[in-house]
Design a protein around this motif. Structure first.
Motif, mmCIF file in Angstrom:
data_model
loop_
_atom_site.group_PDB
_atom_site.id
_atom_site.type_symbol
_atom_site.label_atom_id
_atom_site.label_comp_id
_atom_site.label_asym_id
_atom_site.label_seq_id
_atom_site.Cartn_x
_atom_site.Cartn_y
_atom_site.Cartn_z
ATOM 1 N N SER A 1 -5.021 1.952 9.361
ATOM 2 C CA SER A 1 -4.610 1.610 10.731
ATOM 3 C C SER A 1 -5.313 2.499 11.741
ATOM 4 O O SER A 1 -5.815 2.032 12.767
ATOM 5 N N LYS A 2 -5.351 3.794 11.443
ATOM 6 C CA LYS A 2 -5.956 4.718 12.405
ATOM 7 C C LYS A 2 -7.444 4.448 12.563
ATOM 8 O O LYS A 2 -7.961 4.372 13.684
ATOM 9 N N ARG A 3 -8.138 4.275 11.450
ATOM 10 C CA ARG A 3 -9.576 4.016 11.559
ATOM 11 C C ARG A 3 -9.834 2.738 12.361
ATOM 12 O O ARG A 3 -10.728 2.686 13.198
ATOM 13 N N TYR A 4 -9.011 1.729 12.088
ATOM 14 C CA TYR A 4 -9.193 0.463 12.785
ATOM 15 C C TYR A 4 -8.958 0.630 14.286
ATOM 16 O O TYR A 4 -9.757 0.186 15.120
ATOM 17 N N ILE A 5 -7.851 1.240 14.623
ATOM 18 C CA ILE A 5 -7.472 1.347 16.042
ATOM 19 C C ILE A 5 -8.423 2.280 16.799
ATOM 20 O O ILE A 5 -8.841 1.988 17.921
ATOM 21 N N PHE A 6 -8.786 3.414 16.189
ATOM 22 C CA PHE A 6 -9.756 4.315 16.841
ATOM 23 C C PHE A 6 -11.007 3.532 17.220
ATOM 24 O O PHE A 6 -11.511 3.618 18.330
ATOM 25 N N ASN A 7 -11.504 2.796 16.243
ATOM 26 C CA ASN A 7 -12.769 2.099 16.479
ATOM 27 C C ASN A 7 -12.603 1.001 17.517
ATOM 28 O O ASN A 7 -13.421 0.850 18.426
ATOM 29 N N LYS A 8 -11.512 0.253 17.409
ATOM 30 C CA LYS A 8 -11.327 -0.893 18.306
ATOM 31 C C LYS A 8 -11.169 -0.425 19.755
ATOM 32 O O LYS A 8 -11.773 -0.977 20.675
ATOM 33 N N VAL A 9 -10.346 0.603 19.941
ATOM 34 C CA VAL A 9 -10.145 1.120 21.300
ATOM 35 C C VAL A 9 -11.472 1.648 21.855
ATOM 36 O O VAL A 9 -11.827 1.400 23.012
ATOM 37 N N ALA A 10 -12.215 2.371 21.013
ATOM 38 C CA ALA A 10 -13.494 2.918 21.471
ATOM 39 C C ALA A 10 -14.449 1.799 21.885
ATOM 40 O O ALA A 10 -15.073 1.863 22.953
ATOM 41 N N VAL A 11 -14.540 0.766 21.063
ATOM 42 C CA VAL A 11 -15.441 -0.341 21.373
ATOM 43 C C VAL A 11 -14.967 -1.072 22.623
ATOM 44 O O VAL A 11 -15.730 -1.296 23.564
ATOM 45 N N ASP A 12 -13.672 -1.420 22.655
ATOM 46 C CA ASP A 12 -13.139 -2.214 23.775
ATOM 47 C C ASP A 12 -13.253 -1.469 25.102
ATOM 48 O O ASP A 12 -13.422 -2.070 26.156
ATOM 49 N N GLN A 13 -13.135 -0.138 25.056
ATOM 50 C CA GLN A 13 -13.104 0.600 26.317
ATOM 51 C C GLN A 13 -14.404 1.367 26.578
ATOM 52 O O GLN A 13 -14.447 2.254 27.423
ATOM 53 N N LEU B 1 -14.397 -1.230 6.492
ATOM 54 C CA LEU B 1 -14.887 -0.237 5.532
ATOM 55 C C LEU B 1 -13.817 0.086 4.515
ATOM 56 O O LEU B 1 -12.629 -0.036 4.792
ATOM 57 N N PRO B 2 -14.237 0.486 3.328
ATOM 58 C CA PRO B 2 -13.246 0.838 2.315
ATOM 59 C C PRO B 2 -12.402 2.006 2.800
ATOM 60 O O PRO B 2 -12.898 2.875 3.506
ATOM 61 N N SER B 3 -11.142 2.022 2.448
ATOM 62 C CA SER B 3 -10.290 3.117 2.907
ATOM 63 C C SER B 3 -10.484 4.311 2.006
ATOM 64 O O SER B 3 -10.353 4.220 0.804
ATOM 65 N N GLY B 4 -10.832 5.415 2.599
ATOM 66 C CA GLY B 4 -11.065 6.628 1.836
ATOM 67 C C GLY B 4 -9.868 7.536 1.937
ATOM 68 O O GLY B 4 -8.915 7.240 2.651
ATOM 69 N N PRO B 5 -9.900 8.673 1.224
ATOM 70 C CA PRO B 5 -8.807 9.622 1.345
ATOM 71 C C PRO B 5 -8.938 10.437 2.634
ATOM 72 O O PRO B 5 -8.082 11.245 2.947
ATOM 73 N N ASP B 6 -10.008 10.151 3.372
ATOM 74 C CA ASP B 6 -10.351 10.957 4.540
ATOM 75 C C ASP B 6 -9.682 10.349 5.775
ATOM 76 O O ASP B 6 -10.322 9.777 6.626
ATOM 77 N N ASP B 7 -8.351 10.523 5.861
ATOM 78 C CA ASP B 7 -7.587 9.679 6.765
ATOM 79 C C ASP B 7 -6.930 10.380 7.937
ATOM 80 O O ASP B 7 -6.302 9.745 8.774
ATOM 81 N N ARG B 8 -7.013 11.692 8.001
ATOM 82 C CA ARG B 8 -6.276 12.397 9.058
ATOM 83 C C ARG B 8 -6.912 12.175 10.422
ATOM 84 O O ARG B 8 -8.109 12.073 10.546
ATOM 85 N N ALA B 9 -6.049 12.144 11.413
ATOM 86 C CA ALA B 9 -6.582 11.963 12.780
ATOM 87 C C ALA B 9 -7.148 13.273 13.270
ATOM 88 O O ALA B 9 -6.594 14.302 13.124
ATOM 89 N N ARG C 1 0.842 -1.198 0.000
ATOM 90 C CA ARG C 1 0.000 0.000 0.000
ATOM 91 C C ARG C 1 0.871 1.240 0.000
ATOM 92 O O ARG C 1 2.038 1.189 0.376
ATOM 93 N N VAL C 2 0.281 2.390 -0.391
ATOM 94 C CA VAL C 2 1.006 3.636 -0.178
ATOM 95 C C VAL C 2 0.855 4.010 1.296
ATOM 96 O O VAL C 2 -0.089 3.598 1.967
ATOM 97 N N SER C 3 1.810 4.792 1.772
ATOM 98 C CA SER C 3 1.873 5.136 3.194
ATOM 99 C C SER C 3 0.554 5.663 3.749
ATOM 100 O O SER C 3 0.080 5.212 4.790
ATOM 101 N N CYS C 4 -0.028 6.651 3.038
ATOM 102 C CA CYS C 4 -1.217 7.317 3.580
ATOM 103 C C CYS C 4 -2.405 6.351 3.657
ATOM 104 O O CYS C 4 -3.276 6.501 4.515
ATOM 105 N N SER C 5 -2.425 5.377 2.777
ATOM 106 C CA SER C 5 -3.499 4.399 2.799
ATOM 107 C C SER C 5 -3.337 3.456 3.998
ATOM 108 O O SER C 5 -4.285 3.201 4.743
ATOM 109 N N ALA C 6 -2.125 2.963 4.201
ATOM 110 C CA ALA C 6 -1.864 2.079 5.349
ATOM 111 C C ALA C 6 -2.114 2.835 6.653
ATOM 112 O O ALA C 6 -2.664 2.291 7.622
ATOM 113 N N CYS C 7 -1.717 4.096 6.670
ATOM 114 C CA CYS C 7 -1.856 4.912 7.876
ATOM 115 C C CYS C 7 -3.334 5.148 8.196
ATOM 116 O O CYS C 7 -3.781 4.965 9.333
ATOM 117 N N GLY C 8 -4.093 5.540 7.181
ATOM 118 C CA GLY C 8 -5.514 5.813 7.396
ATOM 119 C C GLY C 8 -6.263 4.564 7.847
ATOM 120 O O GLY C 8 -7.067 4.608 8.780
#
Lengths: 351, 351
Positions: A136-148, A343-351, A127-134
């Protein structure tokens, strides 16, 4: 230039509102805009637990600051992506801000938890960096929110961000991304929390002004991987249009929400979320995109380690070992793979 | 740089097609693109009588030229708007082109027929110039086509024009204009002819290159009233984006036609056209916009003439007399009003 409220010396002109404010009245204006966004869009209440995605930049720290001032139950989440000095500095700013406000900050360390920093993850998964980054962030944000047990994830996307992403999606008519662009993305699954953007009424320079006036020490540099990113080009084009015609970004984004989004509603109908076979997080496929990415990256890294360490030779040469992976250790893909998102990775990736 | 077809020296690179052409192959490419637009979009057949809206600029003359070469039955219509030297020169170029090709050209003289040039019409009716001009042109194109039995009006709007207008309509989400933006606007009334844009696949610089290579003598200056027009700003923004990412304009416009327009179809349902009470042309209201404009302008001009010529004094001072109206004559509003059109005036006004 005089303050629209008190006629004192203005510190900031806001042309799209045909207004100017002194410092105290600007801070008031800013808080009112955020509160209005939260209330009008029914983002969350004072009872909800809000997880604020914090990058150490002006937007996310301004957002966290204003939510705390407005007495919302806002906890920060910082994801350490391992992007060299940039990540070190942004983590330090985030931690320092949390301490100065006596606020809770959760830190997730990607290299530590997944054996690779985001650039290695990108390279090893194709993947390109910004895609992998986005992703990862979407996944982790959601997982932490759900788990906690958080009710909602809030990100610091401002009006400029939203308008630029929208411009890109319109220029290329990426309908599946357009559908997902809104100040509030409701939860569509018990393990998919609501996502909100309380700064969608705030321009980028206003977020910067707020951070400066509040004495927030934020990281000024953009992520080094974002240099040359399309979104910066769209921002430049929009800045040119805004300079000639103040209010253009707002009319683009707000008009989209009013006139276009309702017409797209049908697009997402019939999308069924199910549990990722590997991590159990909601996904549209069998295995979620995050699992696929991390597993692919882990497999490729393992293959490299094997090539670099034939039969019973010594430890592999330093440069073939990914950061965070103890040299010479076998890498357990399961330990790396961990957790996904669908979910599909969008360009909307900034934290 | 070599020609994609013959490997000879290329004269023009077309980055969005990832191609380059020598002069003869470029002319072939251009004709093929226009023919494809006409055929794919079912604009007209070789049996249809086509009225080409001619301004004397590169686009409309290139369009007329290529339609004649492709053996379509194309007659030109030039509207003399009375914009000083600009209009004189553009009329001369249009007439000269028609003569050189042995083609028929209809000339409508606005000041002569309506007692005012387009700037006076604008001023006296309280419209901005470009709005009065666009409304007049749409009205006259349609009326001449209907009265003289043409099947279709063709205008020289190119891809850059369409993308810029679209950008403006998207930035401000002017849904009623978005609905009307398409390469073909079908006839919705027996006295409302089909409107088509056979150059919608052609970039502005390609139209200019075609005109130069074919030795067409066109007016290079833009209309003096268009200076500072929004559409030029949108073109500048799009040029910036296109330079970084060739194909942006095409993807914006074509994507809109594919993804957005079908979703707008419902907007125009329920719009009923009836006969303008004053001129009989189709309109959505009781009196069409052109009648309203010309009648209002005539009334205001008459009032000025009366003020300038109290009781039985001498002729009015020169400067209060509108061009084309004989000094001291009473102005018959009916003679000026003449003919109207009913559709809302869009920013899509170029001939």
């Amino acid at each position: 230039m005089k303050c629209t409220i008190c006629r004192g010396q203005a510190a900031l002109e806001i042309r799209r509102h045909n207004a100017a404010f002194c410092a105290p009245h600007f801070l008031e204006f800013f808080e009112r805009q955020v509160e209005r966004a939260v209330r009008d869009q029914k983002m969350f209440t004072h009872e909800n637990r809000v997880l604020v995605a914090v990058s150490g930049g002006k937007d996310s720290l301004a957002l966290w600051d204003v939510l705390l001032r407005l007495n919302y139950r806002a906890t920060g989440l910082y994801i350490h992506l391992g992007i060299g000095a940039y990540s070190e500095e942004s983590r330090a700013k985030s931690v320092a801000f949390a301490q100065s406000r006596g606020a809770d900050l959760i830190v997730v360390d990607l290299p530590q938890e997944h054996g690779m920093n985001v650039e290695e993850l990108a390279r090893n998964s194709g993947r390109v960096s910004c895609s992998a980054c986005g992703l990862s962030k979407r996944y982790i944000f959601n997982k932490v929110a759900v788990d906690q047990g958080f009710d909602v994830v809030a990100t610091g996307h401002n009006l400029d961000d939203e308008a630029a992403v929208l411009m890109g999606n319109l220029l290329h008519w990426q309908v599946e991304y357009l559908v997902r662009q809104a100040p509030v993305l409701p939860s569509t699954h018990p393990r998919m929390v609501r996502k909100v953007k309380p700064l969608y009424r705030i321009a980028e320079r206003e977020a910067a002004a707020y951070a400066v006036l509040r004495g927030i020490d934020y990281i000024v540099e953009e992520c080094p991987n974002s240099l040359g990113a399309r979104s910066l080009l769209y921002k430049e084009a929009l800045n040119m249009l805004e300079a000639q015609s103040p209010g253009t970004k707002q009319s683009l984004y707000w008009g989209f929400l009013e006139h276009m989004r309702p017409r797209l509603a049908a697009v997402q109908e019939g999308v069924t979320l199910r549990d990722c076979l590997h991590c159990g997080q909601p996904t549209t496929g069998e295995v979620c995109a995050f699992c696929k990415m991390t597993e692919r990256a882990a497999a490729r890294m393992r293959a490299r380690l094997v090539r670099a360490q034939p039969a019973s030779s010594g430890p592999p040469p330093e440069e073939t070992v990914a950061a965070g992976v103890p040299a010479g250790d076998a890498v357990d893909p399961a330990a790396i793979a961990g957790e996904p998102i669908g979910l599909p990775s969008g360009p909307d990736d900034r934290a």
